[in-house]
Design an enzyme around this catalytic site. Structure first.
Site, PDB file in Angstrom:
ATOM      1  N   ARG A   1     -39.382 108.257  -0.325  1.00  0.00           N
ATOM      2  CA  ARG A   1     -40.999 107.887  -0.153  1.00  0.00           C
ATOM      3  C   ARG A   1     -41.373 109.397   0.096  1.00  0.00           C
ATOM      4  NH1 ARG A   1     -42.254 103.329   1.289  1.00  0.00           N
ATOM      5  NH2 ARG A   1     -44.248 103.695   2.217  1.00  0.00           N
TER       6      ARG A   1
ATOM      7  N   LYS B   1     -50.490 102.121   5.411  1.00  0.00           N
ATOM      8  CA  LYS B   1     -51.606 101.506   5.501  1.00  0.00           C
ATOM      9  C   LYS B   1     -51.892 100.783   6.763  1.00  0.00           C
ATOM     10  CE  LYS B   1     -50.354  99.910   1.385  1.00  0.00           C
ATOM     11  NZ  LYS B   1     -50.526  99.079   0.239  1.00  0.00           N
TER      12      LYS B   1
ATOM     13  N   GLU C   1     -50.485  96.939  -3.624  1.00  0.00           N
ATOM     14  CA  GLU C   1     -50.901  95.832  -3.019  1.00  0.00           C
ATOM     15  C   GLU C   1     -52.128  96.367  -2.384  1.00  0.00           C
ATOM     16  OE1 GLU C   1     -48.520  94.374   0.389  1.00  0.00           O
ATOM     17  OE2 GLU C   1     -50.082  92.915   0.950  1.00  0.00           O
TER      18      GLU C   1
HETATM   19  P1  ATP Z   1     -47.590 101.468   3.084  1.00  0.00           P
HETATM   20  O1  ATP Z   1     -46.086 101.557   3.634  1.00  0.00           O
HETATM   21  O2  ATP Z   1     -48.147 102.784   3.238  1.00  0.00           O
HETATM   22  O3  ATP Z   1     -48.229 100.230   3.477  1.00  0.00           O
HETATM   23  P2  ATP Z   1     -46.745 100.145   0.737  1.00  0.00           P
HETATM   24  O4  ATP Z   1     -45.344 100.590   0.068  1.00  0.00           O
HETATM   25  O5  ATP Z   1     -46.848  98.983   1.412  1.00  0.00           O
HETATM   26  O6  ATP Z   1     -47.293 101.345   1.423  1.00  0.00           O
HETATM   27  P3  ATP Z   1     -47.911  99.459  -1.869  1.00  0.00           P
HETATM   28  O7  ATP Z   1     -49.226  99.110  -2.152  1.00  0.00           O
HETATM   29  O8  ATP Z   1     -46.860  98.420  -1.768  1.00  0.00           O
HETATM   30  O9  ATP Z   1     -47.966 100.203  -0.455  1.00  0.00           O
HETATM   31  O10 ATP Z   1     -47.457 100.647  -2.558  1.00  0.00           O
HETATM   32  C1  ATP Z   1     -47.602 100.751  -3.954  1.00  0.00           C
HETATM   33  C2  ATP Z   1     -46.461 101.708  -4.566  1.00  0.00           C
HETATM   34  O11 ATP Z   1     -46.529 103.026  -3.849  1.00  0.00           O
HETATM   35  C3  ATP Z   1     -44.950 101.154  -4.384  1.00  0.00           C
HETATM   36  O12 ATP Z   1     -44.233 101.379  -5.516  1.00  0.00           O
HETATM   37  C4  ATP Z   1     -44.459 102.156  -3.400  1.00  0.00           C
HETATM   38  O13 ATP Z   1     -43.438 102.548  -3.430  1.00  0.00           O
HETATM   39  C5  ATP Z   1     -45.312 103.434  -3.496  1.00  0.00           C
HETATM   40  N1  ATP Z   1     -45.316 104.232  -2.265  1.00  0.00           N
HETATM   41  C6  ATP Z   1     -46.138 103.747  -0.984  1.00  0.00           C
HETATM   42  N2  ATP Z   1     -46.130 104.765  -0.328  1.00  0.00           N
HETATM   43  C7  ATP Z   1     -45.376 105.641  -0.613  1.00  0.00           C
HETATM   44  C8  ATP Z   1     -45.013 107.024  -0.312  1.00  0.00           C
HETATM   45  N3  ATP Z   1     -45.163 107.510   1.099  1.00  0.00           N
HETATM   46  N4  ATP Z   1     -44.234 107.913  -1.101  1.00  0.00           N
HETATM   47  C9  ATP Z   1     -44.021 107.353  -2.165  1.00  0.00           C
HETATM   48  N5  ATP Z   1     -44.192 106.519  -2.804  1.00  0.00           N
HETATM   49  C10 ATP Z   1     -44.973 105.506  -2.064  1.00  0.00           C
HETATM   50 MG    MG Z   2     -45.660  97.370  -0.077  1.00  0.00          MG
END
Ligand code: ATP
Ligand code: MG
Length: 562
Positions: A262, A272, A37
């Protein structure tokens, strides 16, 4: 000996793919995606997902898409899109011509929603947000059906069309899936599919005033792109039945979702939202502050893509959550830089040394090895003259036991230079601190060995005062003192877990060969650590170096304990 095949990573996700390939499940296709995102910069957790998705595609001769999951107009910005593309490319991955945006599918998603309404599987609800929450029930109590749930199809179609046309205020209505208000899985209790939001979108502008909810949109995006294995993190496990329900009701192509744990890291926040708070509240200089575990921060800190890939491979993928010691990441960058980075000499806290018996106007050039790990990297010349700088901590007036460096009357080896003996100490009258040392050198010891075979234990680094250049050196340390700063609930509490000494800025002296070194280039400052030329603030007139990592390896010790 390992063959390339057997050294390829193996894990439960790859086992599933192997099985699918054996059964010809997707006609032998492997197609993954990385779906960020664009509401922030990528961090090391995303790197794990990137390495996994692009890595699997490469390993199986498949494809991996980069898809911006830009369904939320209020938090997303073009700046994030650009940074994400740059970071994925820098990590070493290529989406070729497969760059997609969820917002490009808004029309199709709308049509799919109409299809569900027509099938009696979705309805417009006039309950307020509070009302919906109230009716939703809890983990123990079943939910209640909304009074608007049994609206006729025609009325739903009309209202939904008018939602889109902008007739209603934000939050006044939602489109919901009609599933089961008593389901033990709360995600199935008539989840919202569309909300009204009069907001401009970074790509679609003002075309839309209704926006799809993540749970409605995500599975459709994967389906539209023909993704075979939709790899996501564990928190979406409970959402899978909902994605399955949507795709089944629509009768469209159905990818397979696989969840993995994760990445969590000690001394690090990887949300984020919290990273944004660190930036906005000025605790760091930006998303690319070298203390941030964002990809851009790591890059500016001096990390290599290879070290991040190797870290992600070592961490592997699992089905249960765990927290990785940040020392493992530091180990990976040390291991990589040890092989590839040239050694140079720099003095960070200078102490002047005058070699009394060295000719006043003489300069000579000594040969220095660029990397003892890699003879192919050759040697270079380093100027040597009468006045040098050494590190303050390499001299003690009253040396403790086992201190083998310089002290009054002691002889020490100057790396690649001569053996010198300290004969006098000039002190600051006020503080009593040593401000200048007088030494003599043995002209017979060029290169650092004495012809008579006498032993000298200590070797110290140095620069020639007349030839060295001043440089700004930023010593970075971990941003947090708490092992699990993620427990902190809001940005206001950051103060209690932030490391007040995470940045120390010094003016040091670097050997002349470093002047003009390209931004981003990486070196080992002998005995001090790995450093890189700052990509933003450094110039040939005023070189700026960031410390990537010290030479001290704490991971080896941890590994022994495991
Ligand atoms: P955050 O929780 O940091 O805001 P998010 O999951 O909302 O992260 P996205 O932009 O939706 O962020 O993530 C894009 C991809 O990266 C998704 O498929 C998510 O599963 C993966 N991802 C995000 N954070 C992690 C993590 N700590 N470990 C592994 N994969 C991750
Ligand atoms: Mg997300």
């Amino acid at each position: 000996m390992t063959t390339p095949e057997s050294s390829a990573p193996s894990d439960f996700i790859r086992n599933i793919i192997n099985e699918d390939l054996k059964n010809n499940k997707y006609e032998g296709r492997v197609h993954t995606r990385f779906p960020p995102e664009p509401n922030g910069y990528l961090h090391i957790g995303h790197a794990k997902s990137i390495c996994l998705n692009f890595g699997i595609a490469a390993q199986y001769g498949g494809l991996c898409n980069l898809r911006f999951d830009d369904t939320n107009p209020t938090k997303e910005e073009g700046e994030y899109v650009e940074s994400i593309k740059e970071d994925v490319r820098w990590l070493g991955f290529d989406w070729e011509d497969r760059l997609f945006y969820a917002s490009d599918y808004f029309d199709r998603m709308y049509d799919y929603a109409v299809q569900l309404i027509k099938a009696g599987k979705a309805y417009v609800d006039d309950l307020s947000a509070d009302g919906i929450r109230e009716y939703r029930g809890t983990l123990i109590d079943p939910g209640k059906e909304s009074p608007y749930r049994s609206r006729p199809v025609e009325e739903n179609l009309d209202l939904f069309q008018r939602m889109r046309a902008g007739e209603f205020e934000d939050g006044s209505r939602v489109l919901r899936a009609k599933i089961d208000m008593t389901s033990p899985n709360l995600n199935l209790r008539d989840p919202a599919m569309y909300r009204i939001l009069h907001a401009e979108h970074h790509r679609t502008g003002n075309k839309w005033c209704i926006y799809p909810m993540y749970d409605w949109a995500h599975g459709l995006e994967d389906s539209i792109e023909g993704i075979t294995h939709s790899i996501c993190t564990l928190e979406f496990e409970d959402h899978r039945p909902l994605y399955d329900w949507f795709l089944d009701q629509l009768g469209v192509y159905h990818p397979q979702q696989i969840e993995f744990a994760r990445l969590n890291l000690t001394y690090t926040v990887l949300s984020k939202r919290k990273l944004l708070q660190l930036v906005e509240q000025g605790y760091v200089s930006g998303w690319d502050d070298p203390r941030m575990l964002t990809i851009s921060g790591l890059r500016r800190r001096g990390y290599t893509p290879e070290s991040i890939q190797s870290f992600c491979e070592r961490v592997g993928v699992a089905k249960t959550d765990s927290t990785i010691d940040i020392a493992l990441l530091e180990y990976c960058i040390r291991e990589d830089l040890n092989k590839r980075s040239p050694r140079v000499m720099a003095v960070l806290r200078p102490l002047r040394v005058v070699i009394d018996n060295y000719p006043q106007d003489q300069t000579e050039e000594v040969d220095a090895v660029n990397n003892p790990e890699d003879p192919g990297m050759g040697t270079r010349k380093v100027p040597f003259s009468r006045v040098l700088y050494i590190e303050q901590e390499d001299f003690r007036e009253h040396p403790p036991e086992k201190f083998f460096r310089l002290a009054p009357g002691r002889e020490v080896r100057l790396r690649y230079g001569y053996l010198i003996t300290c004969v006098d100490v000039v002190k600051d009258e006020q503080t009593g601190e040593a401000v200048e040392l007088h030494c003599t050198y043995d002209p017979e010891t060029r290169g650092g060995t004495a012809p008579d075979g006498r032993k000298v234990k200590g070797t110290i680094h140095w620069v020639s005062a007349a030839h060295a250049h001043q440089a700004e050196v930023r010593l970075y340390d971990r941003l947090f003192t708490a092992e699990n700063p993620g427990d902190v609930r809001s940005g206001a509490d950051f103060e209690s877990v932030l490391n007040p000494d995470s940045l120390e800025t010094l003016t040091g002296y670097i050997e002349p060969s470093l002047v003009g070194a390209a931004p981003g280039s990486r070196y080992q400052f002998e005995r001090l650590g790995y450093f890189c030329v700052d990509s933003k603030d450094s110039s040939p007139e005023r070189m700026v170096f960031n410390r990537t990592v010290t030479l001290r390896d704490s991971w080896a010790k941890i590994e022994k304990r495991l």
